[in-house]
Design a protein around this motif. Structure first.
Motif, mmCIF file in Angstrom:
data_model
loop_
_atom_site.group_PDB
_atom_site.id
_atom_site.type_symbol
_atom_site.label_atom_id
_atom_site.label_comp_id
_atom_site.label_asym_id
_atom_site.label_seq_id
_atom_site.Cartn_x
_atom_site.Cartn_y
_atom_site.Cartn_z
ATOM 1 N N GLN A 246 7.899 11.120 4.344
ATOM 2 C CA GLN A 246 7.665 10.135 5.405
ATOM 3 C C GLN A 246 7.210 10.798 6.708
ATOM 4 O OE1 GLN A 246 7.905 6.698 5.934
ATOM 5 N NE2 GLN A 246 8.040 6.319 3.747
ATOM 6 N N VAL A 247 7.790 11.930 7.006
ATOM 7 C CA VAL A 247 7.502 12.596 8.288
ATOM 8 C C VAL A 247 6.215 13.429 8.189
ATOM 9 C CG1 VAL A 247 8.371 14.298 9.949
ATOM 10 C CG2 VAL A 247 9.944 12.638 8.905
ATOM 11 N N LEU A 248 6.101 14.204 7.121
ATOM 12 C CA LEU A 248 4.970 15.140 7.044
ATOM 13 C C LEU A 248 3.653 14.431 6.734
ATOM 14 C CD1 LEU A 248 6.661 18.232 5.339
ATOM 15 C CD2 LEU A 248 6.309 17.760 7.771
ATOM 16 N N TRP A 249 3.692 13.355 5.965
ATOM 17 C CA TRP A 249 2.460 12.582 5.749
ATOM 18 C C TRP A 249 1.917 12.101 7.087
ATOM 19 C CZ3 TRP A 249 2.851 8.726 0.996
ATOM 20 C CH2 TRP A 249 3.040 9.467 -0.175
ATOM 21 N N THR A 250 2.830 11.694 7.973
ATOM 22 C CA THR A 250 2.420 11.175 9.287
ATOM 23 C C THR A 250 1.840 12.303 10.144
ATOM 24 O OG1 THR A 250 4.136 9.504 9.059
ATOM 25 C CG2 THR A 250 3.251 9.833 11.269
ATOM 26 N N GLN A 251 2.475 13.483 10.077
ATOM 27 C CA GLN A 251 1.915 14.637 10.800
ATOM 28 C C GLN A 251 0.508 14.963 10.255
ATOM 29 O OE1 GLN A 251 4.358 14.612 13.330
ATOM 30 N NE2 GLN A 251 4.152 16.821 13.436
ATOM 31 N N GLY A 252 0.367 14.856 8.932
ATOM 32 C CA GLY A 252 -0.932 15.136 8.297
ATOM 33 C C GLY A 252 -1.995 14.137 8.730
ATOM 34 N N GLN A 253 -1.602 12.853 8.831
ATOM 35 C CA GLN A 253 -2.550 11.816 9.252
ATOM 36 C C GLN A 253 -3.030 12.072 10.685
ATOM 37 O OE1 GLN A 253 -3.786 9.145 7.306
ATOM 38 N NE2 GLN A 253 -5.197 9.164 9.040
ATOM 39 N N TYR A 254 -2.112 12.491 11.544
ATOM 40 C CA TYR A 254 -2.488 12.821 12.931
ATOM 41 C C TYR A 254 -3.547 13.937 12.918
ATOM 42 C CZ TYR A 254 -2.089 14.516 17.759
ATOM 43 O OH TYR A 254 -2.366 14.922 19.039
ATOM 44 N N GLU A 255 -3.285 14.962 12.122
ATOM 45 C CA GLU A 255 -4.236 16.087 12.084
ATOM 46 C C GLU A 255 -5.617 15.648 11.605
ATOM 47 O OE1 GLU A 255 -1.023 19.690 11.161
ATOM 48 O OE2 GLU A 255 -2.622 19.274 9.727
ATOM 49 N N THR A 256 -5.636 14.811 10.566
ATOM 50 C CA THR A 256 -6.919 14.348 10.018
ATOM 51 C C THR A 256 -7.711 13.587 11.083
ATOM 52 O OG1 THR A 256 -5.856 14.119 7.873
ATOM 53 C CG2 THR A 256 -7.946 13.003 8.150
ATOM 54 N N ASP B 224 0.855 -1.194 0.000
ATOM 55 C CA ASP B 224 0.000 0.000 0.000
ATOM 56 C C ASP B 224 0.888 1.240 0.000
ATOM 57 O OD1 ASP B 224 -1.753 2.035 0.390
ATOM 58 O OD2 ASP B 224 -2.698 1.203 2.192
ATOM 59 N N LEU B 225 0.990 1.854 -1.159
ATOM 60 C CA LEU B 225 1.862 3.032 -1.297
ATOM 61 C C LEU B 225 1.046 4.319 -1.365
ATOM 62 C CD1 LEU B 225 4.267 1.501 -3.994
ATOM 63 C CD2 LEU B 225 4.581 1.539 -1.510
ATOM 64 N N SER B 226 -0.249 4.238 -1.072
ATOM 65 C CA SER B 226 -1.108 5.418 -1.239
ATOM 66 C C SER B 226 -0.821 6.465 -0.167
ATOM 67 C CB SER B 226 -2.575 5.001 -1.160
ATOM 68 O OG SER B 226 -2.850 4.437 0.111
ATOM 69 N N PRO B 227 -0.878 7.739 -0.545
ATOM 70 C CA PRO B 227 -0.638 8.807 0.432
ATOM 71 C C PRO B 227 -1.855 9.027 1.324
ATOM 72 C CG PRO B 227 -1.158 9.739 -1.708
ATOM 73 C CD PRO B 227 -1.151 8.249 -1.889
ATOM 74 N N PRO B 228 -1.665 9.742 2.431
ATOM 75 C CA PRO B 228 -2.824 10.091 3.278
ATOM 76 C C PRO B 228 -3.639 11.189 2.599
ATOM 77 C CG PRO B 228 -0.870 11.191 4.090
ATOM 78 C CD PRO B 228 -0.423 10.326 2.939
ATOM 79 N N ASP B 229 -4.814 11.450 3.154
ATOM 80 C CA ASP B 229 -5.656 12.532 2.601
ATOM 81 C C ASP B 229 -4.934 13.872 2.691
ATOM 82 O OD1 ASP B 229 -7.625 10.729 2.108
ATOM 83 O OD2 ASP B 229 -8.757 11.158 3.947
ATOM 84 N N ARG B 230 -4.156 14.055 3.750
ATOM 85 C CA ARG B 230 -3.450 15.332 3.934
ATOM 86 C C ARG B 230 -1.939 15.084 3.879
ATOM 87 N NH1 ARG B 230 -5.419 18.822 8.794
ATOM 88 N NH2 ARG B 230 -7.176 18.896 7.342
ATOM 89 N N VAL B 231 -1.315 15.528 2.825
ATOM 90 C CA VAL B 231 0.134 15.303 2.690
ATOM 91 C C VAL B 231 0.943 16.471 3.248
ATOM 92 C CG1 VAL B 231 -0.094 13.733 0.727
ATOM 93 C CG2 VAL B 231 0.149 16.200 0.323
ATOM 94 N N GLN B 232 0.285 17.592 3.426
ATOM 95 C CA GLN B 232 0.980 18.770 3.956
ATOM 96 C C GLN B 232 0.285 19.195 5.249
ATOM 97 O OE1 GLN B 232 3.747 19.876 2.226
ATOM 98 N NE2 GLN B 232 4.105 21.013 4.111
ATOM 99 N N PRO B 233 0.898 18.930 6.405
ATOM 100 C CA PRO B 233 0.212 19.292 7.667
ATOM 101 C C PRO B 233 -0.013 20.798 7.791
ATOM 102 C CG PRO B 233 2.489 18.625 8.078
ATOM 103 C CD PRO B 233 2.214 18.339 6.625
ATOM 104 N N LEU B 234 -1.077 21.158 8.495
ATOM 105 C CA LEU B 234 -1.372 22.583 8.695
ATOM 106 C C LEU B 234 -0.462 23.171 9.766
ATOM 107 C CD1 LEU B 234 -5.289 22.407 8.730
ATOM 108 C CD2 LEU B 234 -3.758 22.801 6.783
ATOM 109 N N VAL B 235 -0.129 22.355 10.776
ATOM 110 C CA VAL B 235 0.703 22.846 11.881
ATOM 111 C C VAL B 235 2.172 22.648 11.516
ATOM 112 C CG1 VAL B 235 1.283 22.573 14.330
ATOM 113 C CG2 VAL B 235 -1.071 22.228 13.561
ATOM 114 N N GLN B 236 2.938 23.701 11.592
ATOM 115 C CA GLN B 236 4.368 23.649 11.291
ATOM 116 C C GLN B 236 5.138 24.045 12.538
ATOM 117 O OE1 GLN B 236 5.548 22.844 8.251
ATOM 118 N NE2 GLN B 236 3.724 22.967 6.984
#
Ligand SMILES: [Zn+2]
Length: 341
Positions: A175-185, A60-72
């Motif tokens: 790898q890092v920001l997709w995970t941050q984006g998934q947390y936000e979602t 499963d190589l699909s990206p999360p719904d949010r690839v760019q987290p809002l919180v920086q």
């Protein structure tokens, strides 16, 4: 009935904090947790333990719904740079951080050992869960439960368990920001659930973002640390292997207890991949509590003293993890070829 139970749990949590002599950073809400889920729902079922066979399906190589987290987050401060292995506690207070990795590569879906979390809740033990972003996506309910729980903190463990020693800046950021984006979602989904029960006011207790990172395989290059510092995520590994060595769960747990020092960070897993962890945790936790130790999250521990850092991650000795640079295709994100059936 529900209210009195919530109050009891809150009082219990407060007494644990006072007894432990260490204030916990705000990271959830008992009212939210118990307002959204019953005890039976939180307890989970054996189906939670299922780990799927690698290569039973295409990766499963699909990206999360949010690839760019809002919180920086800003840059990591100098005192938290490098690869942190433990924290120097000035007065030698008996305090440690227990951590659980929730690793998941692209090539399968891992599980969740609910007994571990249930035991931590029963004993009022704080812990940090370093979760893969893909693990969060495949375990949305469990992620939201851990997020809502005032005992627990989330950390980032990359999207699909990447070996960052092998990745360039763009791959590392993904790898890092997709995970941050998934947390936000999932935090937003939790907020909707909270609002549906009139608990939206409790969401202010749930952090908007993850603030610590753990290297998969403990592997990094000098550049990796630079990329992560620019993303504002301190790198936190461990000085005690909670699941290390041979023997029964009791042997392993008591050996780990002996290795704990003030300011230790202990590595375990809650993704149902190591087979004994759910038996080790109760023995380890209860023995340390009997000896007067208190548990805090990684962020709580970092606030108590000076971080001890090295320049390269490892398990027990420098260089003992370089073998992970070969054998795991996709720069660490897939299971070894010899696991293919
Ligand atoms: Zn891992």
């Amino acid at each position: 009935m529900k209210f009195s139970k919530t109050v009891c749990i809150w009082l219990f949590a407060m007494s644990v904090m006072v007894m432990g002599g260490t204030a916990l950073a705000e990271q959830g809400s008992s009212a939210l947790l118990h307002g959204l889920w019953s005890e039976a729902e939180l307890a989970g079922t054996p189906a939670d333990h299922l780990v799927t066979r690698p290569y039973s399906k295409p990766a499963d190589l699909s990206p999360p719904d949010r690839v760019q987290p809002l919180v920086q987050p800003g840059f990591t401060p100098q005192r938290l740079r490098g690869v942190i292995r433990r924290v120097k506690i000035a007065d030698g207070e008996k305090v440690l951080a227990l951590t659980f990795d929730l690793c998941e590569r692209a090539s399968n879906r891992t599980g969740y050992r609910t007994e571990i979390v249930n035991h931590l809740r029963r004993r009022g033990v704080a812990a940090t869960f370093f979760a893969g972003g893909k693990w969060m996506r495949s375990h949305p309910m469990q992620t939201m439960q851990l997020m809502a729980d005032p005992l627990f903190e989330f950390g980032n463990h990359s999207w699909t368990h990447a070996n960052l020693a092998l990745m360039d800046e763009e791959e590392t950021r993904e790898q890092v920001l997709w995970t941050q984006g998934q947390y936000e979602t999932l935090r937003e989904k939790l907020a909707l659930l909270a609002a549906s029960r009139g608990l939206e006011g409790q969401m202010s207790h749930v952090p908007e973002s993850m603030a610590v990172f753990r290297l998969p395989y403990g592997r990094n290059s000098a550049a990796t640390l630079d990329y992560l510092a620019r993303m504002g995520l301190p790198v936190v590994q461990w000085d005690v292997l909670g699941e290390g060595g041979a023997g029964s769960a009791r042997d392993v747990a008591l050996r780990a207890v002996k290795e704990v020092r003030p300011g230790s960070i202990v590595l375990m897993h809650a993704n149902a991949v190591p087979k004994l962890t759910h038996e080790i945790v109760p023995i380890f936790v209860d023995e340390l509590q009997r000896q007067g130790w208190s548990f805090v999250t990684v962020s709580g521990l970092l606030a108590l003293g000076e971080a001890e850092a090295v320049q390269d991650g490892y398990f027990e000795k420098p260089g003992d993890n370089t073998q992970f640079d070969t054998g795991y295709p996709g720069k660490g994100t897939l299971h070894p070829v010899y696991g293919r059936k």
